[in-house]
Design a protein around this motif. Structure first.
Motif: not given
Length: 666
Positions: A510-516, A518, A527, A529, A536, A538
């Motif tokens: 989660d701390y690196q996930d730009k699309c949590p 998914t 990333k 995403c 996607n 988001d």
């Protein structure tokens, strides 16, 4: 008007300043002041102080504000003050001294820990005390007066509690350890020594005034009763305090300034060494009608401010004293020549007895070269053979071979209650609880004694740090002995095993996930995403729009909802919650109804396309969860949105092992 009359009465009594307490070389108690003088060329050196670990004693509500940002303190907060002093008897009636104090505040937390984790020096006090020469030494009454001057050498630094009431300044800023100006004052002292009439009690009283130019003019006072329980111990109880007689930016209230009750004991050791210990109890917390909740409502009236060297503005609630504190002093008096005692038999020597009574095998006969007179001393008995005769032995049943002090009691250098002969830990600090071997108690057997252990119930076989808490190298809230991912980056949310959370199970924490959000099974990049933009959520959520003020979908939204339908068709285990949000324009009820209706419109469209109703749910939140500032047009546009949140029937939503912070911790 009442304050003015009271101050006027005090000023009639006093002409001098903050008197010589036990923490500055006085011979009685800790905070009380007496009229006794040392005598010519006698000297006293010593040290004293107090220490407390008290959650309520450092700042009201346990918080402070850093440029209006609310910072929460930790539960354990250490506050201590130490004194070092030297006193010289210049004549039989005049003493002079110097006292210097150091201070320490710490909250065991992050943030501004460095601002309070160091020792800070306080102001320097130079004083002179004059005992009234016109009162005989044989009189029960003694009077004295004292001049004090405080030099502002104290460190300007952020602290959790001002050490004196006169530090409170009208310009809005207060230093915890210094008045930041030269302060002078005066105190009058009276003592009644009832031992002059064979009653082993002394009563002391003092009252004075502190004058501060920028700070608050302050009344200081104390009284104390001392009972000489035995030749080697004195019990005492004191009442002492400070009271601001000047409204210097804060309301005047007798109970909102320092005020203490202190019971304690003073041990008179060999070589003129005195060891004193006591417990400071705040009378403010004992007063009738005290209500902590009510006090919190009035916190704005009792707020202190501090500006550091970088211009950061701090504020915190004024708490005048700790709830409780362990306090004490150690002094050594030496030099000079004490006055010879009066003869016990001023009318002549007693006649010789008719016969001698043998009490033990040792009989001492002192023959004086006087006509027809022989004086025989009483026989001397030492039942426990410790070298101290029974008439002087305070511990007449000392075991054979135990070293004893001048009173016949077993030596106990660290004063822990265990004789040195039996003490396996002879250097135990004062006031520390020990076991029968004289070693500090360690309840959880983690190698850190209880008086230093901040986590006293650590499970067995758990590695601990220097304060007795479970080791947690990566600071993720999971102890190292249970942490399966011991190198988690700082601040990363983790699960109960100490590993970084991966809420959407896409392999990117989660701390690196730009699309949590998914969907499970969707192929993602590094990333987190989706590689395919049509998968996607988001991006897809931005294509769901409605006509102004309506729950009707725009035509352009149908293509986006068709992509969502295809996605749900492909991944059958996925369920979806569609959330509606609005800005704050309009009434709350109308916004709530509009957001719920819009979410339901999207759900109804997908159901008509063929998605099972149990896989979908609509949730309207109105304006209750903004993501931007509603005061701007751009912010309101961002708040008018749709969120797509996947959920699964086969598992509950995971929560991080460490709860998200609501406040930065100091």
């Amino acid at each position: 008007m009442k304050h003015s009359l009271f101050l006027g009465f005090v000023l009639l009594l006093v002409s001098l300043s903050f008197a010589q307490t036990g923490l500055m070389g006085g011979s009685d108690g800790i905070h009380q002041q007496n009229a006794k003088s040392l005598g010519q060329w006698r000297f006293t050196v010593g040290t004293g102080g107090n220490v407390t670990i008290d959650p309520w004693s450092l700042a009201r509500m346990g918080v402070y504000y850093d440029d209006d940002e609310r910072i929460k303190l930790q539960h354990f907060k250490l506050s201590a003050t130490g004194n070092f002093f030297f006193v010289a008897g210049l004549t039989d009636y005049v003493d002079a001294g110097i006292a210097f104090n150091i201070n320490y505040d710490r909250s065991f937390a992050r943030g501004y820990l460095q601002a309070t984790s160091n020792i800070r020096q306080g102001d320097l006090d130079i004083w002179t005390k004059v005992r009234a020469p016109f009162i005989s030494d044989s009189s029960m009454l003694s009077l004295a007066a004292q001049f004090d001057m405080y030099l502002p050498i104290g460190r300007k630094a952020l602290g959790l509690r001002p050490r004196h009431a006169w530090y409170i300044r009208g310009d809005g800023t207060t230093n915890a350890y210094t008045a930041d100006e030269v302060v002078i004052g005066a105190t009058a002292i009276a003592s009644l020594d009832f031992s002059k009439v064979d009653i082993p009690i002394r009563w002391n009283f003092s009252a004075g005034i502190i004058y501060a130019n920028e700070g608050s003019n302050t009344l200081i006072y104390s009284t104390g009763l001392d009972w000489d329980w035995a030749s080697w111990i004195t019990a005492f109880v004191e009442y002492s305090g400070e009271f601001r007689v000047e409204n210097n930016g804060m309301p005047l209230d007798f109970f909102e300034d320092p005020m203490l009750i202190t019971p304690g004991l003073k041990l008179h050791l060999p070589y003129n060494i005195d060891l004193t210990g006591g417990l400071d109890l705040s009378t403010r917390m004992m007063r009738v009608g005290y209500d902590r909740e009510k006090e919190m409502k009035n916190i704005e009236d009792y707020t202190l401010h501090y500006v550091d060297q970088k211009g950061n503005y701090k504020s915190y609630g004024y708490v005048p004293t700790v709830n409780y504190a362990f306090t004490g002093s150690l002094t050594w008096t030496f030099g000079g020549a004490e006055k010879a005692p009066e003869p016990e038999c001023p009318m002549g020597l007693p006649p010789a007895p008719d016969s001698l009574v043998k009490v033990d095998t040792l009989l001492v006969v002192d023959t004086l070269m006087r006509t027809d007179t022989v004086v025989v001393a009483d026989t001397i008995r030492d039942a426990d053979s410790d070298g101290v005769v029974d008439s002087l032995d305070a511990c007449p049943n000392t075991p054979m071979g135990f070293p004893v002090d001048s009173t016949g009691c077993p030596l106990d250098e660290d004063h822990d209650g265990v004789a040195d002969t039996l003490d396996k830990c002879p250097g135990t600090p004062a006031n520390v609880q020990v076991n029968r071997d004289g070693c500090a108690l360690d309840f959880d057997q983690d190698g850190v004694p209880d008086y230093q252990d901040m986590c006293p119930n650590t499970p067995p076989n758990t590695g601990v740090d220097s304060v007795g808490c479970a080791m947690d190298e990566d600071k993720d809230g999971v102890p190292d002995n249970r942490d399966q991912c011991p190198l988690t980056p700082k601040g990363a949310p983790v699960d109960t095993t100490g590993c970084p959370l991966d809420s959407d199970k896409d392999g990117v924490p989660d701390y690196q996930d730009k699309c949590p959000n998914t969907l499970r099974g969707v192929k993602v990049d590094k990333k987190g995403c989706p590689v395919n933009k049509r998968e996607n959520l988001d991006l897809l959520k931005k294509g769901i729009n409605f006509k102004t003020g309506s729950t009707a979908l725009t035509k352009a939204s149908f293509k986006t909802l068709d992509d969502i339908y295809a996605l749900l068709l492909k991944f059958q285990e996925v369920n979806l919650e569609i959330q509606g949000h609005t800005d704050n324009v309009g009434k709350d009820d109308a916004n709530q109804k509009l957001s719920q209706g819009r979410a339901q419109s999207a759900v109804d469209y997908l159901i008509k396309k063929g998605v099972a109703a149990e896989r979908l749910r609509a949730a309207g939140y109105g304006a209750s969860k903004p993501i931007a500032d509603n005061k701007t047009k751009k912010g309101r546009a961002q708040n008018r949105r749709v969120e797509l949140v996947p959920f699964y029937a086969d598992e509950a939503q995971q929560k991080p092992a460490q709860e998200p912070k609501q406040d930065d911790e100091w």
